[in-house]
Design a protein around this motif. Structure first.
Motif, PDB file in Angstrom:
ATOM      1  N   MET A 109      14.914   2.012   0.892  1.00 23.96           N
ATOM      2  CA  MET A 109      14.413   0.934   1.735  1.00 23.96           C
ATOM      3  C   MET A 109      14.621  -0.437   1.102  1.00 23.96           C
ATOM      4  SD  MET A 109      10.802   1.256   3.566  1.00 23.96           S
ATOM      5  CE  MET A 109      10.016  -0.127   4.363  1.00 23.96           C
ATOM      6  N   GLY A 114       6.964   6.640  10.431  1.00 20.74           N
ATOM      7  CA  GLY A 114       7.869   5.726   9.733  1.00 20.74           C
ATOM      8  C   GLY A 114       7.407   4.284   9.873  1.00 20.74           C
ATOM      9  N   VAL A 123       4.348   3.188  10.467  1.00 15.13           N
ATOM     10  CA  VAL A 123       3.129   2.968   9.688  1.00 15.13           C
ATOM     11  C   VAL A 123       3.480   2.864   8.191  1.00 15.13           C
ATOM     12  CG1 VAL A 123       0.909   3.961   8.996  1.00 15.13           C
ATOM     13  CG2 VAL A 123       1.591   3.981  11.402  1.00 15.13           C
ATOM     14  N   ASN A 124       4.436   3.661   7.732  1.00 16.33           N
ATOM     15  CA  ASN A 124       4.899   3.522   6.345  1.00 16.33           C
ATOM     16  C   ASN A 124       5.387   2.097   6.074  1.00 16.33           C
ATOM     17  OD1 ASN A 124       4.312   6.158   5.730  1.00 16.33           O
ATOM     18  ND2 ASN A 124       6.436   6.828   5.495  1.00 16.33           N
ATOM     19  N   ILE A 125       6.149   1.559   7.009  1.00 22.34           N
ATOM     20  CA  ILE A 125       6.671   0.192   6.853  1.00 22.34           C
ATOM     21  C   ILE A 125       5.520  -0.810   6.846  1.00 22.34           C
ATOM     22  CG2 ILE A 125       8.080  -1.614   7.938  1.00 22.34           C
ATOM     23  CD1 ILE A 125       9.796   0.707   9.140  1.00 22.34           C
ATOM     24  N   ARG A 162      -4.556   9.861   7.604  1.00 23.52           N
ATOM     25  CA  ARG A 162      -3.218  10.382   7.865  1.00 23.52           C
ATOM     26  C   ARG A 162      -2.978  11.656   7.072  1.00 23.52           C
ATOM     27  NH1 ARG A 162       1.529   6.444   6.574  1.00 23.52           N
ATOM     28  NH2 ARG A 162       2.493   7.160   8.490  1.00 23.52           N
ATOM     29  N   GLU A 209       0.853  -1.209   0.000  1.00 28.00           N
ATOM     30  CA  GLU A 209       0.000   0.000   0.000  1.00 28.00           C
ATOM     31  C   GLU A 209       0.881   1.249   0.000  1.00 28.00           C
ATOM     32  OE1 GLU A 209      -2.999   0.301  -0.604  1.00 28.00           O
ATOM     33  OE2 GLU A 209      -4.060  -1.522  -0.027  1.00 28.00           O
ATOM     34  N   ASN A 266       2.307  -0.250   6.059  1.00 21.23           N
ATOM     35  CA  ASN A 266       1.507  -0.110   4.845  1.00 21.23           C
ATOM     36  C   ASN A 266       2.233  -0.678   3.616  1.00 21.23           C
ATOM     37  OD1 ASN A 266      -0.436   1.130   6.359  1.00 21.23           O
ATOM     38  ND2 ASN A 266      -0.082   3.195   5.574  1.00 21.23           N
TER      39      ASN A 266
END
Lengths: 319, 319
Positions: free
Chosen positions: A252, B245, B247-249, A175, A158, B251
């Motif tokens: 990443m 950060g 939540v980024n991971i 968010r 996502e 998602n």
């Protein structure tokens, strides 16, 4: 031969997918989500049941049947969440098995699109490739080790909901700063209208559509290419944040390739060149080979083709 | 038995690592990067050559020798980049083979730390786990399918350089908004001093260290726990962006577990609870099971233990 179905908020499209990713015998039915789950399932089953005998009468074995949905499903084919269709916890895979007699696999539509690109398109053969679907929202699909990265709950990929900055409005997910609020068609339109509101500058894009008209993303891109200042500012911001998202992915995952698909990617090299330049500036390890950024090769058919590949990617790692 | 070496900007630490992650016969030499590559390589080799006979005299087979560096290396063991030590393109693996007679594997130190946690610690057995090392900077390591995700150029896992917002100063990498500029010890100290400069509020943390003193991250956490307002504001901001950060991971990768290590993580449950709460609020699929957020189990020894595991994780996928 395989059958792929792409369920969107507007249409349910299905077809027979050939070995090189060609789509035959395509069928489309309007989704009309307000009809509710049962009617839509029956339509999906109708498409499968219509395509099935066309394969069987030619003595062709049906290898895979997959359905891409704008949501997430678990590996048993139960829909966990599907916001646009208002579904939650629906046993879609099992219901379709009852109605068609076939094993039907369910997957997120952006994940499915990534599979199409991985099997036949821009990230063919990549060990690790990431696809961004830049449409009215932003979807993503990640292939790692030649397999779809579904994640622990099937909620992976996502990338549209990766926060990359701070924005003047919140994302539908609640968010602030999601890539989707910067790099989708809707985000472009919204920021353009904000510019129009606050800037002293005239915009020929606005004049072209007239007072009552809607300036859509395509128009903004078109006028940006012609040098309309406000359009250019809006596109440049989209590209800058898109690059931020891409650099985040590179830092990443360091994938081999990142593919841009969806309606926004139709802006083509104009957007691609601008974005690549910004990525070059921001990437952490300068001079180290990083992911090639490419345009998707499948257009509207990515959904059907990718859906037909779901079982293959779920069941058979790499070899 | 294995040998692990952790090369940092201040010290080179090496030891023999037992089957359950215990470290024996540890040796430490000051790095002094200004001495240059050759002298440091000789010290690394010295450590290996000192540990080697202690294993061999007991008839123990040396299974693995690995070196963690604050930079990136390719799979042949050539250092691509190592900013803190000023290295670029050094054939570290080959040089160490010449000096020790052993096959020596090189990997990023944060990646190594993740391996220690995956083999024996907080993400033991996870199919997909992510570790964040919150130190003076922010490092990361990603395990996918039970293997270290190195990426195409060995540059994967640099989660500290994921842009998550917009900040009042730029990252050392040149970008704005990197997680490292929000969630590292240095970021906390820097933001705290900014608060002190602009706020009308007194801070007992500042008073405690006196006029000439330096308010370090540990002091700020300590006073935040005691209710000092400016300290609390600084910690709360760190936690808010750390959650962004995380939540980024979630998602993006939807891992089973996310582990927090490094000096900042010593703030323990105080930081963890605050961060978990914010993650709950921001995560995309509410109600869907997402990664557990945990503290790392290894402290300072993660580097040595992880380094000793590098060859295992590079060579042997899952099975």
């Amino acid at each position: 031969m395989r059958i792929g179905i792409d369920v969107g908020a507007t249409g349910i499209a299905g077809g027979i997918v050939g070995s090189e990713g060609s789509v035959m015998r395509e069928l489309v039915i309007a989704t009309r989500p307000e009809r509710g789950y049962e009617r839509i399932v029956m339509d999906i089953a109708y498409i499968i049941n219509t395509l099935k005998p066309r394969l069987q009468e030619n003595g062709v074995k049906i290898e895979n049947v997959g359905v891409g949905i704008p949501g997430i499903a678990d590996e048993k084919g139960d829909v966990i969440y599907c916001v646009n269709l208002g579904w939650k916890g629906m046993p879609l895979g099992r219901d379709l098995k009852k109605l068609t007699g076939l094993e039907v696999f369910i997957e997120n539509d952006a994940n499915a699109a990534a599979l199409a690109e991985h099997a036949y398109g821009s990230m063919k053969g990549a060990d690790c490739g990431v696809m961004l679907t830049l449409g009215s929202g932003v979807g993503g699909g990640i292939v790692i080790g030649g397999r779809l990265h579904r994640g622990f709950s099937g909620a992976g990929g996502e990338i549209g909901h990766m926060a990359v900055g701070e924005n003047f409005y919140n994302c539908t997910c609640g968010r602030n700063g999601c890539l989707e609020t910067f790099a989708s068609a809707r985000a472009l339109e919204r920021y353009f209208m904000k510019l129009v509101e606050y800037a002293d500058e005239e915009s020929s894009a606005l004049q072209a559509v007239g007072e009552a008209g809607v300036v859509d993303a395509r128009t903004i891109f078109e006028f940006a290419k012609r040098g309309d200042l406000l359009s250019l500012m809006a596109v440049s911001r989209l590209s800058r944040y898109l690059a931020k998202g891409i650099v985040n992915i590179i830092n990443m995952l360091d994938p081999e390739v990142i593919v841009l698909g969806g309606g926004v990617s139709k802006a083509g090299d104009f957007l691609l060149d601008m974005t690549r330049e910004q990525v070059e500036r921001e990437v952490l390890y300068k001079g180290v080979r990083h992911a090639e950024i490419k345009l998707a090769e499948f257009g509207d058919k990515a959904g059907i083709v990718g859906a037909s590949l779901i079982p293959t990617y779920n069941a058979n790692p790499k070899e």
